[in-house]
Design a protein around this motif. Sequence first.
Motif, PDB file in Angstrom:
ATOM      1  N   SER A  57       1.055  -1.278  -0.084  1.00 56.77           N
ATOM      2  CA  SER A  57      -0.127  -0.004   0.012  1.00 56.77           C
ATOM      3  C   SER A  57       0.985   1.047  -0.479  1.00 56.77           C
ATOM      4  N   GLN A  58       2.107   1.432   1.077  1.00 55.41           N
ATOM      5  CA  GLN A  58       2.645   2.461   0.983  1.00 55.41           C
ATOM      6  C   GLN A  58       4.032   2.684  -0.903  1.00 55.41           C
ATOM      7  N   ALA A  59       3.993   1.453  -0.964  1.00 51.26           N
ATOM      8  CA  ALA A  59       4.371   1.514  -2.573  1.00 51.26           C
ATOM      9  C   ALA A  59       3.830   1.858  -3.837  1.00 51.26           C
ATOM     10  N   GLN A  60       1.911   1.563  -3.551  1.00 54.78           N
ATOM     11  CA  GLN A  60       1.224   2.023  -4.586  1.00 54.78           C
ATOM     12  C   GLN A  60       1.160   4.141  -4.019  1.00 54.78           C
ATOM     13  N   TYR A  61       1.182   4.483  -2.520  1.00 57.71           N
ATOM     14  CA  TYR A  61       0.977   5.703  -2.358  1.00 57.71           C
ATOM     15  C   TYR A  61       1.631   6.135  -2.845  1.00 57.71           C
ATOM     16  N   LEU A  62       3.448   5.746  -2.564  1.00 58.37           N
ATOM     17  CA  LEU A  62       4.429   6.295  -3.686  1.00 58.37           C
ATOM     18  C   LEU A  62       4.418   6.774  -4.956  1.00 58.37           C
ATOM     19  N   LEU A  63       4.223   5.733  -5.628  1.00 60.90           N
ATOM     20  CA  LEU A  63       3.768   5.964  -7.086  1.00 60.90           C
ATOM     21  C   LEU A  63       2.351   6.616  -7.177  1.00 60.90           C
ATOM     22  N   ASP A  64       1.489   7.020  -6.380  1.00 65.94           N
ATOM     23  CA  ASP A  64       0.110   7.495  -7.244  1.00 65.94           C
ATOM     24  C   ASP A  64       0.842   9.285  -6.618  1.00 65.94           C
ATOM     25  N   TRP A  65       1.962   9.858  -5.497  1.00 63.12           N
ATOM     26  CA  TRP A  65       1.940  10.545  -5.045  1.00 63.12           C
ATOM     27  C   TRP A  65       3.147  11.601  -6.386  1.00 63.12           C
ATOM     28  N   THR A  66       3.829  10.452  -6.925  1.00 63.69           N
ATOM     29  CA  THR A  66       4.613  10.604  -8.165  1.00 63.69           C
ATOM     30  C   THR A  66       3.272  11.090  -9.195  1.00 63.69           C
ATOM     31  N   ASP A  67       2.264   9.705  -9.877  1.00 62.66           N
ATOM     32  CA  ASP A  67       1.651  10.121 -10.344  1.00 62.66           C
ATOM     33  C   ASP A  67       1.010  11.776  -9.719  1.00 62.66           C
ATOM     34  N   ASP A  68       0.444  12.141  -9.194  1.00 64.43           N
ATOM     35  CA  ASP A  68       0.282  13.956  -9.029  1.00 64.43           C
ATOM     36  C   ASP A  68       0.615  14.669  -9.179  1.00 64.43           C
ATOM     37  N   ARG A  69       2.370  14.675  -9.138  1.00 61.63           N
ATOM     38  CA  ARG A  69       2.785  15.807  -9.510  1.00 61.63           C
ATOM     39  C   ARG A  69       3.050  15.580 -11.225  1.00 61.63           C
ATOM     40  N   ASN A  70       2.858  14.314 -12.611  1.00 64.98           N
ATOM     41  CA  ASN A  70       3.157  14.218 -13.327  1.00 64.98           C
ATOM     42  C   ASN A  70       2.149  15.096 -14.024  1.00 64.98           C
ATOM     43  N   GLN A  71       1.044  14.618 -13.286  1.00 68.01           N
ATOM     44  CA  GLN A  71       0.013  15.309 -14.039  1.00 68.01           C
ATOM     45  C   GLN A  71      -0.502  16.907 -13.352  1.00 68.01           C
ATOM     46  N   TRP A  72       0.056  17.142 -12.444  1.00 64.54           N
ATOM     47  CA  TRP A  72      -0.476  18.953 -12.281  1.00 64.54           C
ATOM     48  C   TRP A  72       0.802  19.350 -12.891  1.00 64.54           C
ATOM     49  N   LEU A  73       2.498  18.494 -13.412  1.00 61.87           N
ATOM     50  CA  LEU A  73       2.966  19.686 -13.712  1.00 61.87           C
ATOM     51  C   LEU A  73       2.807  19.109 -15.540  1.00 61.87           C
ATOM     52  N   PHE A  74       2.200  17.716 -15.962  1.00 60.94           N
ATOM     53  CA  PHE A  74       0.845  18.238 -16.924  1.00 60.94           C
ATOM     54  C   PHE A  74       0.132  18.891 -17.823  1.00 60.94           C
ATOM     55  N   LEU A  75       0.070  19.740 -16.997  1.00 62.03           N
ATOM     56  CA  LEU A  75      -1.609  20.265 -16.825  1.00 62.03           C
ATOM     57  C   LEU A  75      -0.370  21.905 -17.011  1.00 62.03           C
ATOM     58  N   GLY A  76       0.662  21.700 -16.564  1.00 58.76           N
ATOM     59  CA  GLY A  76       1.452  23.144 -16.141  1.00 58.76           C
ATOM     60  C   GLY A  76       1.662  23.581 -18.152  1.00 58.76           C
ATOM     61  N   LEU A  77       1.451  22.113 -19.084  1.00 61.77           N
ATOM     62  CA  LEU A  77       1.912  22.477 -20.296  1.00 61.77           C
ATOM     63  C   LEU A  77       0.595  23.169 -21.028  1.00 61.77           C
ATOM     64  N   THR A  78       0.865  24.554 -20.858  1.00 59.18           N
ATOM     65  CA  THR A  78      -0.752  25.518 -20.963  1.00 59.18           C
ATOM     66  C   THR A  78      -0.707  26.043 -22.630  1.00 59.18           C
ATOM     67  N   PRO A  79      -1.198  26.194 -23.294  1.00 59.54           N
ATOM     68  CA  PRO A  79      -0.563  26.973 -24.588  1.00 59.54           C
ATOM     69  C   PRO A  79      -0.013  28.560 -24.462  1.00 59.54           C
ATOM     70  N   GLU A  80       0.266  29.496 -23.109  1.00 63.33           N
ATOM     71  CA  GLU A  80       0.774  30.615 -23.218  1.00 63.33           C
ATOM     72  C   GLU A  80       2.015  29.769 -22.998  1.00 63.33           C
ATOM     73  N   LEU A  81       2.356  28.457 -21.754  1.00 62.65           N
ATOM     74  CA  LEU A  81       3.683  28.375 -21.501  1.00 62.65           C
ATOM     75  C   LEU A  81       4.303  28.229 -23.245  1.00 62.65           C
ATOM     76  N   LYS A  82       3.742  26.965 -23.973  1.00 58.44           N
ATOM     77  CA  LYS A  82       3.908  27.041 -24.935  1.00 58.44           C
ATOM     78  C   LYS A  82       4.665  27.713 -25.348  1.00 58.44           C
ATOM     79  N   LYS A  83       3.321  29.129 -26.006  1.00 59.81           N
ATOM     80  CA  LYS A  83       4.152  30.007 -26.220  1.00 59.81           C
ATOM     81  C   LYS A  83       5.067  30.877 -26.173  1.00 59.81           C
ATOM     82  N   ALA A  84       4.864  30.934 -24.105  1.00 60.02           N
ATOM     83  CA  ALA A  84       6.139  31.337 -23.801  1.00 60.02           C
ATOM     84  C   ALA A  84       7.922  31.214 -24.395  1.00 60.02           C
ATOM     85  N   THR A  85       7.600  29.973 -24.763  1.00 54.72           N
ATOM     86  CA  THR A  85       9.142  28.391 -24.046  1.00 54.72           C
ATOM     87  C   THR A  85       9.516  28.853 -26.495  1.00 54.72           C
ATOM     88  N   ALA A  86       8.548  29.426 -26.725  1.00 49.61           N
ATOM     89  CA  ALA A  86       8.925  29.411 -28.319  1.00 49.61           C
ATOM     90  C   ALA A  86       9.364  30.767 -28.466  1.00 49.61           C
TER      91      ALA A  86
END
Length: 456
Positions: free
Chosen positions: A65-94
């Motif tokens: 269960s704790q190993a799964q919690y650790l994986l879920d914890w990193t998945d949450d960060r993956n998802q939050w970081l993916f949500l940060g890839l907005t069109p505005e960030l893409k345009k500013a990066t370019a």
Amino acid sequence: MSIPPYTGASQSLIRPKISLGRKFATILVPLLVIPVALMGGATYFRSRAMLRNQALTQIETATQSQAQYLLDWTDDRNQWLFLGLTPELKKATAEMMLSPNPETRDLLLDMLDNLKYHKGALIFSDLILAHLDGEQITILVSTQPEWENSPPRFLAQIPTNSLTSIPVLDDPAISPDSMAFVTSAPQRAVSDAQTDSLLIAISSSISVGQLMLDIQAFWEVHDTYRLELGNTFLTFPPDTSVLFERYAIVPAIQTGTEHPIFVDLPPGETGNLQYTDSDGQAILSAYQLIPEWDMAVVTDLPQDIILSGLEQLEPFMIALILITAVITTIVILLATNRMLIPLRNLTRFAGQIAEGNLNQRLPEDRDDELGVLSITFNHMAANLSELYQSLEAQVAERTQQMRTASEIARAVTSSPSLDDLLRRAVDLIGDRFGYEYVSIFLIDREGKSAILRESR
């Protein structure tokens, strides 16, 4: 005539050296206490084994269960970081990649700072926006400005082709003597044909410390103090472990000790085992491997903690066995003493018979074997009494006959002639012995005939 007492042995030898009650107690108490002790010992060791196996199963389940919690914890960060890839960030990066300028840089810094938080909670310690040119990573902007001129070494470990999180150990920039998690998200800013930039987020320090605290399966918080039972930690082959020590804020790295799961068990498994640590303490351990990180989540719990409740029963079980032995001894002694009262009566009765007292009788009020024995003893005493009375009569009769014969002999020897002697002998024999007819015959010299000489 009185019966003489038996004198073949002294009274001190006749008395028993040990009572039957003690003998019964000596025999019966072990027969009862030994099975009780064996059953108690078997129950105790069976309970130990059951508790240990149950604890291993629970530890294994908790570790998974704790190993799964650790994986879920990193998945949450993956998802939050993916949500940060907005069109505005893409345009500013370019724009930053094609024509860098301070305004675009400040805009990107504001976006990165906003990505640190999610619902008011700090998610990432720092963020980096980097240009990806093949295998070459160049930092465009970072929440730590010094990294732009001196890129940290962890950048070489980051996957560039997928959204993922990885653990980073002992990196001087983000996790000296500790561990951090780095999450990277590829981005196509300039062209949709290929990945040209990376959005990188770092979770370190207190946020990883909170993660390590959250995965402690057997720690309990009670108001102002924390009860730490066992320890859940991360371990990397061959001999590196990430521990969250007592009263710590951030995890610490420990090296030089190879955990048994990398010695005794094949990789790619989840399970449990028992081993002895360097202090000689028995440890119950469970593990869950995470192959993509070449890491295992491990929970170690001292066996003494599991068996502490059972160990407290040891004095109780010993006391119970001792009390059982004492009570059993007392009960057996009381019961046997009560049961042996008729036997003692039989013993006294036999002693009185041996002393010649044949008028004693035993009570015949029992229906068991002792009652039958009492009746038999009474019959024996009655028969002995009759026998002794008969013998006394016979002895008295023989004594009287001997006295009469003696008188006759004295009287006869005082007669002057043979005829007078024979006559007096016939009279005395008839009178003394009460015979109606008495005669005396004499044998001739040849011994062939008897001649009647006197009668009456």
